[in-house]
Design a protein around this motif. Structure first.
Motif, PDB file in Angstrom:
ATOM      1  N   PHE A  72      12.169  19.308  -6.701  1.00  0.00           N
ATOM      2  CA  PHE A  72      13.158  18.629  -7.558  1.00  0.00           C
ATOM      3  C   PHE A  72      13.044  19.296  -8.920  1.00  0.00           C
ATOM      4  O   PHE A  72      12.170  18.985  -9.719  1.00  0.00           O
ATOM      5  N   PHE A  73      13.929  20.261  -9.153  1.00  0.00           N
ATOM      6  CA  PHE A  73      13.765  21.129 -10.322  1.00  0.00           C
ATOM      7  C   PHE A  73      15.002  21.120 -11.203  1.00  0.00           C
ATOM      8  O   PHE A  73      16.120  21.361 -10.748  1.00  0.00           O
ATOM      9  N   GLU A  82       7.284  18.212  -6.951  1.00  0.00           N
ATOM     10  CA  GLU A  82       7.230  18.481  -5.528  1.00  0.00           C
ATOM     11  C   GLU A  82       7.163  17.124  -4.840  1.00  0.00           C
ATOM     12  O   GLU A  82       6.398  16.261  -5.263  1.00  0.00           O
ATOM     13  N   ILE A  83       8.018  16.941  -3.843  1.00  0.00           N
ATOM     14  CA  ILE A  83       8.047  15.673  -3.104  1.00  0.00           C
ATOM     15  C   ILE A  83       7.453  15.951  -1.725  1.00  0.00           C
ATOM     16  O   ILE A  83       8.137  16.473  -0.839  1.00  0.00           O
ATOM     17  N   PRO A  84       6.176  15.626  -1.531  1.00  0.00           N
ATOM     18  CA  PRO A  84       5.535  15.942  -0.242  1.00  0.00           C
ATOM     19  C   PRO A  84       6.201  15.206   0.922  1.00  0.00           C
ATOM     20  O   PRO A  84       6.746  14.112   0.735  1.00  0.00           O
ATOM     21  N   ALA A  85       6.147  15.810   2.095  1.00  0.00           N
ATOM     22  CA  ALA A  85       6.772  15.249   3.300  1.00  0.00           C
ATOM     23  C   ALA A  85       6.439  13.778   3.471  1.00  0.00           C
ATOM     24  O   ALA A  85       5.272  13.391   3.488  1.00  0.00           O
ATOM     25  N   GLY A  86       7.478  12.967   3.579  1.00  0.00           N
ATOM     26  CA  GLY A  86       7.313  11.548   3.851  1.00  0.00           C
ATOM     27  C   GLY A  86       6.758  10.720   2.701  1.00  0.00           C
ATOM     28  O   GLY A  86       6.490   9.534   2.873  1.00  0.00           O
ATOM     29  N   ASP A 106      13.634  23.208  -5.005  1.00  0.00           N
ATOM     30  CA  ASP A 106      13.032  24.537  -5.172  1.00  0.00           C
ATOM     31  C   ASP A 106      11.816  24.714  -4.268  1.00  0.00           C
ATOM     32  O   ASP A 106      10.938  25.524  -4.545  1.00  0.00           O
ATOM     33  N   HIS A 107      11.761  23.950  -3.218  1.00  0.00           N
ATOM     34  CA  HIS A 107      10.706  24.119  -2.215  1.00  0.00           C
ATOM     35  C   HIS A 107      11.410  24.388  -0.889  1.00  0.00           C
ATOM     36  O   HIS A 107      12.129  23.523  -0.395  1.00  0.00           O
ATOM     37  N   MET A 116      20.907  22.798  -1.280  1.00  0.00           N
ATOM     38  CA  MET A 116      20.404  21.431  -1.502  1.00  0.00           C
ATOM     39  C   MET A 116      20.277  21.181  -3.006  1.00  0.00           C
ATOM     40  O   MET A 116      19.422  21.721  -3.676  1.00  0.00           O
ATOM     41  N   ASN A 117      21.175  20.355  -3.524  1.00  0.00           N
ATOM     42  CA  ASN A 117      21.143  20.058  -4.957  1.00  0.00           C
ATOM     43  C   ASN A 117      21.782  18.703  -5.230  1.00  0.00           C
ATOM     44  O   ASN A 117      22.355  18.086  -4.335  1.00  0.00           O
TER      45      ASN A 117
END
Ligand SMILES: [Cu+2]
Length: 123
Positions: A72-73, A82-86, A106-107, A116-117
Motif C-alpha cells: 500500500f504505497f 506491507e499487508i501480510p497475507a490474511g 507495490d508488493h 492494482m490501485n
C-alpha cells in the motif's frame, strides 16, 4: 490542626490518583475519536477503490488482506505499508496536501498486480 497535617499526604495521593485516572480517560477518548476507514486488499483490487479524506484531519486506515501479501504505497501521503497475507495492519495518517492521489500495491501479488490501485482524494 494536627489531624489535618496528618491526612495531607493521603489527600495529595488521592488527588494524584484522580488526575491519573482523568488523564487516562481523556487519552482513551481521543484515541477513539480518530475516524477509522477499513480497506480490503484482494487480488487485484482494493475495496473501496476510492476514499475521500480531509486535509489536516487525522484518520486511521485499517488495511486488511483477504488473500496474499499486498503493498500500500502512496509517496505524497508518506504511506508505504506491507499487508501480510490474511492480516490487518493499521496506519494513521494526517494528509497535508489536497489533491487526487493513486495508491498502488507495490508488493507483487500475481498476474494483474500492475493494475492494482485505488484513489485517495484529499479535499
Ligand atoms: Cu500487488
Amino acid at each position: 490542626m494536627y489531624r489535618v497535617k496528618q491526612s495531607l499526604p493521603a489527600i495529595l495521593f488521592a488527588l494524584a490518583i484522580s488526575a491519573c485516572v482523568l488523564f487516562t480517560e481523556t487519552s482513551r477518548v481521543r484515541a477513539e475519536d480518530v475516524p477509522v476507514i477499513d480497506i480490503t486488499a484482494k487480488r487485484f483490487a482494493f475495496s473501496p477503490d476510492r476514499i475521500t479524506l480531509k486535509q489536516g484531519q487525522r484518520v486511521k486506515l485499517r488495511l486488511h488482506s483477504e488473500d496474499v501479501t499486498h503493498g500500500f504505497f502512496l509517496r505524497p501521503l508518506k504511506l508505504d505499508e506491507e499487508i501480510p497475507a490474511g492480516q490487518t495492519v493499521e496506519v494513521t495518517v494526517t494528509p497535508q496536501t489536497t489533491g487526487t492521489f493513486t495508491t498502488i500495491c507495490d508488493h507483487f501479488c500475481g498476474a494483474n498486480h500492475g493494475n492494482m490501485n485505488m484513489t485517495i482524494v484529499v479535499e
